[in-house]
Design a protein around this motif. Structure first.
Motif, PDB file in Angstrom:
ATOM      1  N   GLY A 177       0.845  -1.308  -0.120  1.00 17.95           N
ATOM      2  CA  GLY A 177       0.092   0.241  -0.028  1.00 17.95           C
ATOM      3  C   GLY A 177       0.688   1.199   0.098  1.00 17.95           C
ATOM      4  O   GLY A 177       0.613   2.243  -0.709  1.00 17.95           O
ATOM      5  N   ALA A 178       1.797   1.076   0.798  1.00 19.36           N
ATOM      6  CA  ALA A 178       2.792   2.355   0.828  1.00 19.36           C
ATOM      7  C   ALA A 178       3.360   2.595  -0.678  1.00 19.36           C
ATOM      8  O   ALA A 178       3.647   3.683  -0.700  1.00 19.36           O
ATOM      9  CB  ALA A 178       4.015   2.472   1.858  1.00 19.36           C
ATOM     10  N   SER A 179       3.826   1.736  -1.294  1.00 21.19           N
ATOM     11  CA  SER A 179       4.323   1.939  -2.415  1.00 21.19           C
ATOM     12  C   SER A 179       3.427   2.623  -3.572  1.00 21.19           C
ATOM     13  O   SER A 179       4.000   3.389  -4.287  1.00 21.19           O
ATOM     14  CB  SER A 179       4.803   0.337  -3.121  1.00 21.19           C
ATOM     15  N   ILE A 180       2.069   2.236  -3.501  1.00 16.84           N
ATOM     16  CA  ILE A 180       1.249   2.940  -4.182  1.00 16.84           C
ATOM     17  C   ILE A 180       1.241   4.529  -3.936  1.00 16.84           C
ATOM     18  O   ILE A 180       1.496   5.236  -4.962  1.00 16.84           O
ATOM     19  CB  ILE A 180      -0.185   2.478  -4.277  1.00 16.84           C
ATOM     20  N   LEU A 181       1.522   4.700  -2.773  1.00 17.77           N
ATOM     21  CA  LEU A 181       1.470   6.242  -2.373  1.00 17.77           C
ATOM     22  C   LEU A 181       2.599   6.656  -2.819  1.00 17.77           C
ATOM     23  O   LEU A 181       3.000   7.987  -3.279  1.00 17.77           O
ATOM     24  CB  LEU A 181       1.429   6.387  -0.753  1.00 17.77           C
ATOM     25  N   ALA A 182       3.957   5.924  -2.751  1.00 14.16           N
ATOM     26  CA  ALA A 182       5.186   6.707  -2.970  1.00 14.16           C
ATOM     27  C   ALA A 182       5.292   6.814  -4.500  1.00 14.16           C
ATOM     28  O   ALA A 182       5.793   7.819  -5.253  1.00 14.16           O
ATOM     29  CB  ALA A 182       6.158   5.465  -2.742  1.00 14.16           C
ATOM     30  N   ASN A 183       4.685   5.864  -5.563  1.00 17.24           N
ATOM     31  CA  ASN A 183       4.647   5.788  -6.844  1.00 17.24           C
ATOM     32  C   ASN A 183       3.941   7.273  -7.416  1.00 17.24           C
ATOM     33  O   ASN A 183       4.188   8.079  -8.435  1.00 17.24           O
ATOM     34  CB  ASN A 183       4.241   4.672  -7.456  1.00 17.24           C
ATOM     35  N   LEU A 184       2.857   7.354  -6.849  1.00 19.56           N
ATOM     36  CA  LEU A 184       1.871   8.517  -7.222  1.00 19.56           C
ATOM     37  C   LEU A 184       2.211   9.950  -6.566  1.00 19.56           C
ATOM     38  O   LEU A 184       2.053  10.814  -7.279  1.00 19.56           O
ATOM     39  CB  LEU A 184       0.401   8.040  -6.512  1.00 19.56           C
ATOM     40  N   LEU A 185       2.702   9.919  -5.243  1.00 18.48           N
ATOM     41  CA  LEU A 185       2.761  11.151  -4.681  1.00 18.48           C
ATOM     42  C   LEU A 185       4.276  11.591  -4.424  1.00 18.48           C
ATOM     43  O   LEU A 185       4.527  12.624  -4.061  1.00 18.48           O
ATOM     44  CB  LEU A 185       2.092  11.262  -3.257  1.00 18.48           C
ATOM     45  N   ASN A 186       5.273  10.548  -4.238  1.00 27.87           N
ATOM     46  CA  ASN A 186       6.585  10.880  -3.916  1.00 27.87           C
ATOM     47  C   ASN A 186       6.698  11.653  -2.710  1.00 27.87           C
ATOM     48  O   ASN A 186       7.319  12.787  -2.776  1.00 27.87           O
ATOM     49  CB  ASN A 186       7.224  11.580  -4.992  1.00 27.87           C
ATOM     50  N   PRO A 187       6.078  11.322  -1.643  1.00 21.80           N
ATOM     51  CA  PRO A 187       6.138  12.044  -0.478  1.00 21.80           C
ATOM     52  C   PRO A 187       7.821  11.898   0.374  1.00 21.80           C
ATOM     53  O   PRO A 187       8.641  10.951  -0.059  1.00 21.80           O
ATOM     54  CB  PRO A 187       5.266  11.470   0.459  1.00 21.80           C
ATOM     55  N   GLU A 188       7.899  12.816   1.098  1.00 19.85           N
ATOM     56  CA  GLU A 188       9.156  12.916   1.904  1.00 19.85           C
ATOM     57  C   GLU A 188       9.220  11.618   2.862  1.00 19.85           C
ATOM     58  O   GLU A 188      10.224  10.749   3.061  1.00 19.85           O
ATOM     59  CB  GLU A 188       9.479  14.056   2.521  1.00 19.85           C
ATOM     60  N   ALA A 189       8.085  11.276   3.429  1.00 21.75           N
ATOM     61  CA  ALA A 189       7.877  10.208   4.053  1.00 21.75           C
ATOM     62  C   ALA A 189       6.499   9.625   4.478  1.00 21.75           C
ATOM     63  O   ALA A 189       5.545  10.528   4.137  1.00 21.75           O
ATOM     64  CB  ALA A 189       8.558  10.712   5.662  1.00 21.75           C
ATOM     65  N   ILE A 190       6.209   8.490   4.836  1.00 17.87           N
ATOM     66  CA  ILE A 190       4.965   8.000   4.954  1.00 17.87           C
ATOM     67  C   ILE A 190       5.275   7.408   6.384  1.00 17.87           C
ATOM     68  O   ILE A 190       6.028   6.545   6.878  1.00 17.87           O
ATOM     69  CB  ILE A 190       4.712   6.799   4.366  1.00 17.87           C
ATOM     70  N   VAL A 191       4.366   8.043   7.272  1.00 22.31           N
ATOM     71  CA  VAL A 191       4.361   7.903   8.675  1.00 22.31           C
ATOM     72  C   VAL A 191       3.229   6.910   9.180  1.00 22.31           C
ATOM     73  O   VAL A 191       2.222   7.345   8.729  1.00 22.31           O
ATOM     74  CB  VAL A 191       4.364   9.425   9.604  1.00 22.31           C
ATOM     75  N   VAL A 192       3.297   6.233   9.793  1.00 22.35           N
ATOM     76  CA  VAL A 192       2.195   4.962  10.165  1.00 22.35           C
ATOM     77  C   VAL A 192       2.006   5.293  11.635  1.00 22.35           C
ATOM     78  O   VAL A 192       2.834   5.215  12.376  1.00 22.35           O
ATOM     79  CB  VAL A 192       2.510   3.574   9.924  1.00 22.35           C
ATOM     80  N   GLY A 193       0.672   5.285  11.979  1.00 20.68           N
ATOM     81  CA  GLY A 193       0.198   5.486  13.428  1.00 20.68           C
ATOM     82  C   GLY A 193      -0.757   4.378  14.012  1.00 20.68           C
ATOM     83  O   GLY A 193      -0.776   3.301  13.303  1.00 20.68           O
ATOM     84  N   GLY A 194      -1.257   4.660  15.154  1.00 20.18           N
ATOM     85  CA  GLY A 194      -2.241   3.707  15.674  1.00 20.18           C
ATOM     86  C   GLY A 194      -1.424   2.226  15.843  1.00 20.18           C
ATOM     87  O   GLY A 194      -0.492   2.272  16.457  1.00 20.18           O
ATOM     88  N   HIS A 195      -2.239   1.261  15.412  1.00 20.77           N
ATOM     89  CA  HIS A 195      -1.625  -0.056  15.647  1.00 20.77           C
ATOM     90  C   HIS A 195      -0.394  -0.405  14.989  1.00 20.77           C
ATOM     91  O   HIS A 195       0.603  -1.274  15.271  1.00 20.77           O
ATOM     92  CB  HIS A 195      -2.636  -1.252  15.488  1.00 20.77           C
ATOM     93  N   PHE A 196      -0.281   0.320  13.693  1.00 20.10           N
ATOM     94  CA  PHE A 196       0.830   0.149  12.780  1.00 20.10           C
ATOM     95  C   PHE A 196       2.158   0.565  13.741  1.00 20.10           C
ATOM     96  O   PHE A 196       3.297  -0.053  13.685  1.00 20.10           O
ATOM     97  CB  PHE A 196       0.773   1.081  11.588  1.00 20.10           C
ATOM     98  N   ALA A 197       1.956   1.748  14.463  1.00 17.82           N
ATOM     99  CA  ALA A 197       3.076   2.365  15.132  1.00 17.82           C
ATOM    100  C   ALA A 197       3.545   1.258  16.385  1.00 17.82           C
ATOM    101  O   ALA A 197       4.783   1.257  16.632  1.00 17.82           O
ATOM    102  CB  ALA A 197       2.782   3.666  15.723  1.00 17.82           C
ATOM    103  N   THR A 198       2.484   0.906  17.112  1.00 15.27           N
ATOM    104  CA  THR A 198       2.581  -0.028  18.108  1.00 15.27           C
ATOM    105  C   THR A 198       3.441  -1.401  17.805  1.00 15.27           C
ATOM    106  O   THR A 198       4.209  -1.902  18.208  1.00 15.27           O
ATOM    107  CB  THR A 198       1.272  -0.869  18.683  1.00 15.27           C
ATOM    108  N   LEU A 199       3.102  -1.873  16.689  1.00 15.14           N
ATOM    109  CA  LEU A 199       3.732  -3.070  16.163  1.00 15.14           C
ATOM    110  C   LEU A 199       4.650  -2.728  15.047  1.00 15.14           C
ATOM    111  O   LEU A 199       5.387  -3.747  14.320  1.00 15.14           O
ATOM    112  CB  LEU A 199       2.684  -4.043  15.207  1.00 15.14           C
ATOM    113  N   ALA A 200       5.205  -1.481  14.854  1.00 16.15           N
ATOM    114  CA  ALA A 200       6.391  -1.125  13.814  1.00 16.15           C
ATOM    115  C   ALA A 200       7.638  -2.073  14.154  1.00 16.15           C
ATOM    116  O   ALA A 200       8.232  -2.362  13.179  1.00 16.15           O
ATOM    117  CB  ALA A 200       6.652   0.301  14.150  1.00 16.15           C
ATOM    118  N   PRO A 201       8.019  -2.343  15.260  1.00 18.42           N
ATOM    119  CA  PRO A 201       9.300  -3.372  15.221  1.00 18.42           C
ATOM    120  C   PRO A 201       9.212  -4.608  14.291  1.00 18.42           C
ATOM    121  O   PRO A 201      10.315  -4.861  13.582  1.00 18.42           O
ATOM    122  CB  PRO A 201       9.408  -3.617  16.625  1.00 18.42           C
ATOM    123  N   TRP A 202       8.000  -4.925  14.187  1.00 18.59           N
ATOM    124  CA  TRP A 202       7.930  -6.139  13.586  1.00 18.59           C
ATOM    125  C   TRP A 202       7.234  -6.117  12.199  1.00 18.59           C
ATOM    126  O   TRP A 202       7.444  -6.772  11.103  1.00 18.59           O
ATOM    127  CB  TRP A 202       7.098  -7.335  14.467  1.00 18.59           C
TER     128      TRP A 202
END
Length: 406
Positions: free
Chosen positions: A328-353
């Motif tokens: 999913g992040a790659s679709i955003l990167a290809n369309l928008l080329n953002p500096e960063a994609i930052v994930v929140g909520g449970h994605f942040a909690t489980l980010a190490p894995w």
């Protein structure tokens, strides 16, 4: 509704004083402590105009003087910082298992953060409105009891939000055609301040821009992790809304037509594999044995504990979810080329894995080398990011140069 703009510029068209007031307030917010001369030099406004505007802002207690500084050539200068002590703004968010309210002052300092357990996915819209109003009234009572005037209130929801503050669809909540802003205004009655509704993702990216690890970034995405998955997108410093305000529904992009069913009625959506209910179902098959999950925090704690203990099934499941997230992040990167994609909520909690596999997938699926420079990171904000962004959004009228009602 909120909008995020590039730095205001002095203008000779329209309401010049309002526009110039916005320029001064923004400069003080970003560069305090600063002097009147600093403001004039940086903005191009003449010194007499700056002096007049600052006097007005001092009178309304939107800025305050902090004393003299001699660390400069010439006479010591009186320095200015944001004040706003008499004012507060509120943000609320509807989550998978709770409601959150945040109040901030003009400088963005938190005055309160309250959570209330609430099973939003199984509650009716009317029940949710009543619970939101109860929480909002309690927060309003607290800040007005401190002698503050409420400037505005913005509610973030995980779903589509139209330009009137209605919610045409929030599949994770089971909502269709809910006139949320109108219902809130009616229930709160004559508030004397603006009541607005936006997506939780839009508000979260506003919080990221103000308070997160990528503060001041102009091309940034926040991916919400919760009952659904949404993308709040800043492009060139502006919030990307689309023609009717429905941009950012990344969670309902189909990654696999034969994939798991999604609450929206389709199959294989990103949210069907990575939203919080899907993650709990995938990694904790016994979680719903006694009925629908209404409190996700203990389940997340179980997943984290299992991952830390090296449970092979949980680690494999997290890696698979991470790959979906990276897709999913790659679709955003290809369309928008953002500096960063930052994930929140449970994605942040489980980010190490999640993020190791997600980053590999992002790089593999992005056309530009090194994913176009796009970084995939966990948010440094807490789980109240959308509410914090809602409070910041409620300050938009003041930051646009409009004075609060005397």
């Amino acid at each position: 509704m909120i909008s995020i703009h590039n730095e205001p510029q002095p203008t000779d068209l329209g309401d010049v004083r309002v526009a110039n007031r916005a320029v001064v307030l923004r400069h003080v917010r970003l560069h305090a402590p600063c002097s009147r001369a600093d403001i004039a030099a940086a903005t191009g406004l003449n010194k007499a105009t700056v002096s007049s505007l600052v006097t007005e802002l001092l009178d309304r207690r939107l800025v305050r003087e902090t004393g003299l500084t001699g660390n400069r050539v010439g006479r010591p200068a009186t320095m200015l910082v944001l004040d706003g002590a008499p004012y507060a703004a509120l943000g609320l968010q509807v989550g998978a298992d709770d409601l959150v309210v945040v109040a901030v002052d003009l400088g963005g300092n938190r005055l309160l953060t309250w959570r209330r357990a609430f099973p939003a996915p199984t509650a009716s819209p009317a029940e949710t409105v009543r619970a939101l109003v109860t929480l909002a009234r309690r927060a309003i009572g607290r800040v007005t009891g401190q002698g503050r005037t409420v400037l505005g209130l913005t509610v973030g929801v995980p779903g589509l939000v139209d330009t009137a503050g209605g919610v045409p669809l929030a599949s994770g909540l089971g909502w269709r055609d809910v006139p949320l802003a109108a219902d809130l205004r009616a229930a709160l009655r004559e508030t004397g301040f603006t009541v607005a509704v936006d997506t939780d993702a839009n508000l979260a990216v506003l919080a990221e821009q103000r308070h997160g690890g990528y503060a001041a970034a102009t091309d940034l995405v926040h991916l919400t992790g919760g009952i659904s998955v949404g993308a709040g997108v800043l492009a060139g410093g502006r919030l990307l809304r689309g023609g009717r305000g429905h941009a950012g529904e990344l969670g309902h992009l189909c990654l696999d037509p034969a994939g798991p069913p999604c609450p929206c009625g389709r199959r294989g959506c990103l949210a069907a594999s990575t939203a919080l209910p899907a993650v709990v179902d995938r990694l904790l098959p016994d979680a719903g044995r006694d009925g629908p999950v209404t409190d996700y925090l203990p389940e997340l704690d179980r997943i984290v504990a299992s991952a830390r203990q090296g449970d092979p099934a949980v680690l494999a499941g997290l890696a698979e979810i991470g790959r979906h997230l990276g897709h999913g992040a790659s679709i955003l990167a290809n369309l928008l080329n953002p500096e960063a994609i930052v994930v929140g909520g449970h994605f942040a909690t489980l980010a190490p894995w999640l993020l190791p596999a997600a980053r590999i997938e992002l790089a593999a699926r992005t056309l530009a080398p090194q994913a176009g420079g796009c970084r995939l990171e966990a948010s440094t904000l807490d789980s109240a990011a959308a509410a914090l962004g809602g409070a910041a959004a409620a300050l938009a009228t003041i930051e646009a140069g409009r004075l609060p009602t005397a």
